[in-house]
Scaffold this motif. Structure first.
Motif, PDB file in Angstrom:
ATOM      1  N   ALA A   5      28.846 -20.931 -79.406  1.00  0.00           N
ATOM      2  CA  ALA A   5      28.473 -21.623 -78.171  1.00  0.00           C
ATOM      3  C   ALA A   5      27.138 -21.062 -77.711  1.00  0.00           C
ATOM      4  O   ALA A   5      26.902 -19.849 -77.792  1.00  0.00           O
ATOM      5  N   TYR A   6      26.261 -21.953 -77.214  1.00  0.00           N
ATOM      6  CA  TYR A   6      24.898 -21.581 -76.864  1.00  0.00           C
ATOM      7  C   TYR A   6      24.625 -21.888 -75.396  1.00  0.00           C
ATOM      8  O   TYR A   6      25.182 -22.835 -74.821  1.00  0.00           O
ATOM      9  N   ALA A  53      26.635 -24.594 -71.154  1.00  0.00           N
ATOM     10  CA  ALA A  53      26.897 -24.096 -72.502  1.00  0.00           C
ATOM     11  C   ALA A  53      27.276 -25.273 -73.386  1.00  0.00           C
ATOM     12  O   ALA A  53      27.763 -26.301 -72.898  1.00  0.00           O
ATOM     13  N   ALA A  54      27.050 -25.123 -74.684  1.00  0.00           N
ATOM     14  CA  ALA A  54      27.326 -26.220 -75.601  1.00  0.00           C
ATOM     15  C   ALA A  54      27.792 -25.694 -76.943  1.00  0.00           C
ATOM     16  O   ALA A  54      27.476 -24.567 -77.340  1.00  0.00           O
ATOM     17  N   LEU A  55      28.541 -26.525 -77.650  1.00  0.00           N
ATOM     18  CA  LEU A  55      28.992 -26.251 -79.008  1.00  0.00           C
ATOM     19  C   LEU A  55      28.174 -27.075 -79.985  1.00  0.00           C
ATOM     20  O   LEU A  55      27.650 -28.144 -79.643  1.00  0.00           O
ATOM     21  N   PHE A  56      28.091 -26.603 -81.227  1.00  0.00           N
ATOM     22  CA  PHE A  56      27.354 -27.299 -82.268  1.00  0.00           C
ATOM     23  C   PHE A  56      28.335 -27.778 -83.335  1.00  0.00           C
ATOM     24  O   PHE A  56      28.978 -26.985 -84.007  1.00  0.00           O
ATOM     25  N   ARG A  57      28.493 -29.073 -83.459  1.00  0.00           N
ATOM     26  CA  ARG A  57      29.315 -29.740 -84.468  1.00  0.00           C
ATOM     27  C   ARG A  57      30.754 -29.176 -84.527  1.00  0.00           C
ATOM     28  O   ARG A  57      31.270 -28.874 -85.619  1.00  0.00           O
ATOM     29  N   PRO A  58      31.421 -29.027 -83.401  1.00  0.00           N
ATOM     30  CA  PRO A  58      32.775 -28.478 -83.437  1.00  0.00           C
ATOM     31  C   PRO A  58      33.768 -29.358 -84.189  1.00  0.00           C
ATOM     32  O   PRO A  58      34.759 -28.857 -84.744  1.00  0.00           O
ATOM     33  N   ASP A  59      33.500 -30.677 -84.227  1.00  0.00           N
ATOM     34  CA  ASP A  59      34.386 -31.572 -84.974  1.00  0.00           C
ATOM     35  C   ASP A  59      34.361 -31.260 -86.460  1.00  0.00           C
ATOM     36  O   ASP A  59      35.393 -31.379 -87.154  1.00  0.00           O
ATOM     37  N   ALA A  60      33.203 -30.810 -86.979  1.00  0.00           N
ATOM     38  CA  ALA A  60      33.114 -30.439 -88.386  1.00  0.00           C
ATOM     39  C   ALA A  60      33.935 -29.185 -88.666  1.00  0.00           C
ATOM     40  O   ALA A  60      34.587 -29.064 -89.712  1.00  0.00           O
ATOM     41  N   ASN A  61      33.932 -28.241 -87.727  1.00  0.00           N
ATOM     42  CA  ASN A  61      34.774 -27.060 -87.881  1.00  0.00           C
ATOM     43  C   ASN A  61      36.251 -27.428 -87.873  1.00  0.00           C
ATOM     44  O   ASN A  61      37.046 -26.875 -88.646  1.00  0.00           O
ATOM     45  N   ALA A  62      36.625 -28.361 -87.002  1.00  0.00           N
ATOM     46  CA  ALA A  62      38.024 -28.788 -86.924  1.00  0.00           C
ATOM     47  C   ALA A  62      38.477 -29.410 -88.242  1.00  0.00           C
ATOM     48  O   ALA A  62      39.578 -29.130 -88.736  1.00  0.00           O
ATOM     49  N   VAL A 101      35.535 -21.315 -74.035  1.00  0.00           N
ATOM     50  CA  VAL A 101      34.118 -21.205 -73.659  1.00  0.00           C
ATOM     51  C   VAL A 101      33.952 -21.416 -72.155  1.00  0.00           C
ATOM     52  O   VAL A 101      33.168 -20.713 -71.500  1.00  0.00           O
ATOM     53  N   ARG A 102      34.683 -22.372 -71.591  1.00  0.00           N
ATOM     54  CA  ARG A 102      34.599 -22.556 -70.132  1.00  0.00           C
ATOM     55  C   ARG A 102      34.993 -21.266 -69.403  1.00  0.00           C
ATOM     56  O   ARG A 102      34.390 -20.902 -68.392  1.00  0.00           O
ATOM     57  N   THR A 103      35.997 -20.598 -69.913  1.00  0.00           N
ATOM     58  CA  THR A 103      36.485 -19.370 -69.288  1.00  0.00           C
ATOM     59  C   THR A 103      35.511 -18.221 -69.456  1.00  0.00           C
ATOM     60  O   THR A 103      35.339 -17.398 -68.548  1.00  0.00           O
ATOM     61  N   GLU A 104      34.830 -18.150 -70.606  1.00  0.00           N
ATOM     62  CA  GLU A 104      34.031 -16.974 -70.967  1.00  0.00           C
ATOM     63  C   GLU A 104      32.535 -17.243 -71.005  1.00  0.00           C
ATOM     64  O   GLU A 104      31.779 -16.504 -71.633  1.00  0.00           O
ATOM     65  N   LYS A 105      32.071 -18.283 -70.308  1.00  0.00           N
ATOM     66  CA  LYS A 105      30.657 -18.654 -70.372  1.00  0.00           C
ATOM     67  C   LYS A 105      29.736 -17.502 -69.978  1.00  0.00           C
ATOM     68  O   LYS A 105      28.629 -17.360 -70.512  1.00  0.00           O
ATOM     69  N   TYR A 127      29.974 -16.111 -80.269  1.00  0.00           N
ATOM     70  CA  TYR A 127      30.560 -16.419 -81.572  1.00  0.00           C
ATOM     71  C   TYR A 127      32.055 -16.628 -81.391  1.00  0.00           C
ATOM     72  O   TYR A 127      32.748 -15.782 -80.814  1.00  0.00           O
ATOM     73  N   LEU A 128      32.564 -17.752 -81.881  1.00  0.00           N
ATOM     74  CA  LEU A 128      33.963 -18.124 -81.718  1.00  0.00           C
ATOM     75  C   LEU A 128      34.684 -18.029 -83.049  1.00  0.00           C
ATOM     76  O   LEU A 128      34.192 -18.507 -84.074  1.00  0.00           O
ATOM     77  N   ARG A 129      35.839 -17.425 -83.038  1.00  0.00           N
ATOM     78  CA  ARG A 129      36.607 -17.220 -84.260  1.00  0.00           C
ATOM     79  C   ARG A 129      38.015 -17.835 -84.100  1.00  0.00           C
ATOM     80  O   ARG A 129      38.957 -17.172 -83.680  1.00  0.00           O
ATOM     81  N   PRO A 130      38.164 -19.138 -84.407  1.00  0.00           N
ATOM     82  CA  PRO A 130      39.506 -19.707 -84.501  1.00  0.00           C
ATOM     83  C   PRO A 130      40.165 -19.229 -85.797  1.00  0.00           C
ATOM     84  O   PRO A 130      39.520 -19.193 -86.847  1.00  0.00           O
ATOM     85  N   PHE A 131      41.441 -18.884 -85.743  1.00  0.00           N
ATOM     86  CA  PHE A 131      42.137 -18.461 -86.961  1.00  0.00           C
ATOM     87  C   PHE A 131      43.629 -18.741 -86.834  1.00  0.00           C
ATOM     88  O   PHE A 131      44.164 -18.912 -85.734  1.00  0.00           O
TER      89      PHE A 131
END
Length: 365
Positions: free
Chosen positions: A83-84, A91-100, A128-132, A144-148
């Protein structure tokens, strides 16, 4: 409960949040992957309930039974995304649908349940809303976001788990590579391979990275920054680095990158660069490239630039290559003009400093 198309995450605020002044101190120079935020997302899965109990809660240690399946059979997958800060303060995400989509492709390969795409996306948005406030406000800074996801059922037996835990944690980061070097050096490993046909090379699972560590240690011993892997069959075709895809740039202005044949991770940064390059009129070939040809092209001057790319490091110039068969340098061992141009095009879109004709950026806060 079974989650619908518009999931809502319960919010359980941490009662031990980092103080504002201490957070500011940590964000001055966060490095990469060591400064973590106050909260995390978590969702549980069981065959009886499906996906259930989505929450944003305090980041805290996990309590895990020593018989949990992931500890014995390594059913685990993850993603990496950022997130940038935006120029308007959001704040914004870059291509989160591709990660999904890639997350679910990895899940299928590891015999794990797929996570509904909207549930993946909302877990990231909510965190991201919580931790902006944890996003560093500098040129290289990002969250840096780490879904797992991992197998949590308690059993000993070689079969897919019936229970899983999905989580997202967040880390404030700066530049991936430190030291100010204009390019990175690579070691070509002949002893180790990263992936083989029919294996998990195209999945983003921990085993691929564990497998690469001994080769990365070999590279460090040889005075190099990163390892580059060859194919497992002929040991001559360049595939990827330990955690990044690779591109080659030639004197005629064309580019080449190894094709996705199932042994290489389909990088989202890789795909973005392909799109940007082709839309700028650059000829890009997705074709095999041998280590022998790489050396010959570098020595003849036909190859003028090479770079690695990935979410963490974005675009990184490659200046030199070493191996048991000798070494060679590339161009001036610094970022070439095409490498710089493509990196700038990508970063400017990610950070909202240039128009986004592709709809890649999602503003969320």
């Amino acid at each position: 409960m079974s989650l619908g198309a518009a999931p809502t995450f319960a919010f359980e605020p941490s009662d031990d949040m980092v103080a504002v002044d201490e957070r500011a101190r940590r964000l001055i120079d966060p490095g990469f992957g060591r400064v973590f935020t106050d909260h995390m997302a978590i969702i549980r899965y069981s065959e009886e309930k499906g996906w259930h109990d989505p929450r944003i809660t305090a980041r805290q240690p996990l309590q895990m039974d020593p018989g949990a399946a992931v500890l014995h059979y390594a059913q685990e997958i993850f993603e990496g995304m950022k997130a940038y800060h935006r120029p308007n303060g959001g704040a914004a995400l870059f291509r989160p649908d591709a990660n999904a989509r890639r997350f679910n492709a990895s899940a299928r390969r590891l015999a794990m349940p797929e996570l509904p795409e909207e549930l993946f996306l909302e877990s990231v948005r909510a965190l991201v809303r919580t931790e902006k406030a944890w996003i560093p406000d500098n040129d290289d800074g990002a969250l840096y976001l780490r879904p797992f996801m991992f197998a949590s059922e308690v059993f000993l037996g070689v079969k897919p788990s019936h229970e899983y835990i999905y989580m997202v944690i967040a880390s404030s980061v700066g530049a991936y590579f430190k030291g100010g070097a204009p390019s990175v050096s690579l070691w070509v490993t002949r002893e180790y391979t990263r992936a083989a046909p029919g294996g998990t090379g195209a999945a983003k699972c921990g085993g691929n990275y564990a497998n690469s560590l001994v080769a990365q240690a070999e590279a460090i011993r040889q005075g190099c920054d990163q390892v580059v892997f060859l194919d497992a069959v002929e040991r001559r075709w360049v595939e990827e680095l330990g955690g990044m895809n690779i591109f080659f740039v030639f004197e005629d202005g064309s580019m080449q990158t190894p094709p996705l044949t199932g042994t290489i991770l389909p990088g989202i940064t890789r795909d973005s660069i392909l799109r940007l390059a082709r839309d700028q009129g650059i000829t890009v070939r997705e074709e095999p490239y041998s280590i022998e040809q790489w050396k010959a092209d570098a020595e003849s001057g036909r190859l003028t630039e090479a770079f690695a790319c990935g979410t963490a490091a974005v675009v990184t110039p490659i200046g030199s290559v070493k191996g048991v068969d000798g070494g060679f340098t590339i161009g001036g061992q610094s970022a070439g003009p095409l490498t710089q141009r493509l990196r700038a095009s990508l970063v400017d879109i990610q950070r909202g400093q240039a128009p986004d004709p592709y709809g890649w950026v999602e503003q969320i806060a």
